[in-house]
Write a protein that holds these residues in place. Structure first.
Motif, PDB file in Angstrom:
ATOM      1  N   LEU A 140       0.808  -1.224   0.000  1.00 38.35           N
ATOM      2  CA  LEU A 140       0.000   0.000   0.000  1.00 38.35           C
ATOM      3  C   LEU A 140       0.842   1.275   0.000  1.00 38.35           C
ATOM      4  N   ASP A 141       1.990   1.236  -0.666  1.00 42.37           N
ATOM      5  CA  ASP A 141       2.893   2.392  -0.686  1.00 42.37           C
ATOM      6  C   ASP A 141       2.239   3.661  -1.210  1.00 42.37           C
ATOM      7  N   ASP A 142       1.506   3.555  -2.310  1.00 41.81           N
ATOM      8  CA  ASP A 142       0.923   4.753  -2.924  1.00 41.81           C
ATOM      9  C   ASP A 142      -0.153   5.385  -2.061  1.00 41.81           C
ATOM     10  N   LEU A 143      -0.820   4.594  -1.254  1.00 42.28           N
ATOM     11  CA  LEU A 143      -1.888   5.119  -0.410  1.00 42.28           C
ATOM     12  C   LEU A 143      -1.352   6.115   0.617  1.00 42.28           C
ATOM     13  N   TRP A 144      -0.113   5.924   1.023  1.00 43.81           N
ATOM     14  CA  TRP A 144       0.412   6.714   2.143  1.00 43.81           C
ATOM     15  C   TRP A 144       0.904   8.094   1.728  1.00 43.81           C
TER      16      TRP A 144
END
Length: 191
Positions: A140-144
């Motif tokens: 979930l890298d892009d979510l952060w």
């Protein structure tokens, strides 16, 4: 769009989440290695993954489900631009309420991350005996990037519980690759 790089650029400029190149390479290798001919995708976006899979072999048949009409419209045009529209059936729907009647060699779950467990439980019975399930965005890298602290904590918890859940499954061999794309989980049936 008549090239994969144009789709990638369009997705980046319009903040449309598509699978990362490493993830696509992994999927392509799995399909080739296993001679897979059927693919179910939960979350079409603008068709990037389906196009990459369709281009492997003209015999591959794809069912892809997309919730957003606008993205589906772009995907449909992309399928035509790549001349793969005969291989790909796209259904515009909420995947929670769609029930396919065929089995698939490869199932790719790339939709609402909070529903990963639900989609896995729902669609795993549509997996061919020697099939594989791949779940994208395990990190979930892009979510952060822009997420508020509360949302990050909520998704971290859901994701942690989902990882624990899949690692406890007895019917599947489960491998999690944090270093591929944004992290993927690979589940293969144990016969």
């Amino acid at each position: 769009m008549d090239s994969l790089s144009k789709i990638e650029q369009f997705a980046k400029e319009n903040y449309i989440p598509i699978a990362r190149k490493q993830t696509i390479e992994f999927i392509v290798n799995i399909v080739k290695k296993n001679n897979y001919l059927s693919f179910l995708e939960i979350g079409t976006a603008i068709g990037y993954t389906s196009i990459n899979v369709a281009l492997i072999n003209p015999k591959i048949r794809i069912l892809t489900l997309e919730y957003e009409e606008k993205r589906a419209s772009i995907a449909r045009q992309n399928f035509k631009d790549f001349n793969v529209e005969k291989q790909i059936q796209m259904i515009i729907c909420d995947a929670r309420f769609y029930y396919p009647d065929l089995n698939y060699d490869l199932i790719f779950i790339d939709a609402a991350k909070k529903r990963n467990k639900y989609f896995l439980e729902k669609f795993s019975n549509r997996l061919s005996p020697n099939g594989t399930i791949i779940i994208d965005n395990m990190n979930l890298d892009d979510l952060w990037i822009d997420a508020k602290k509360e949302k990050k904590e909520e998704y971290d918890l859901v994701n942690k519980e989902f990882k624990e859940y899949i690692l406890s499954l007895k019917d599947f061999k489960v491998e999690i690759y944090d270093n591929i794309g944004d992290g993927i989980a690979v589940l293969t049936k144990i016969n």
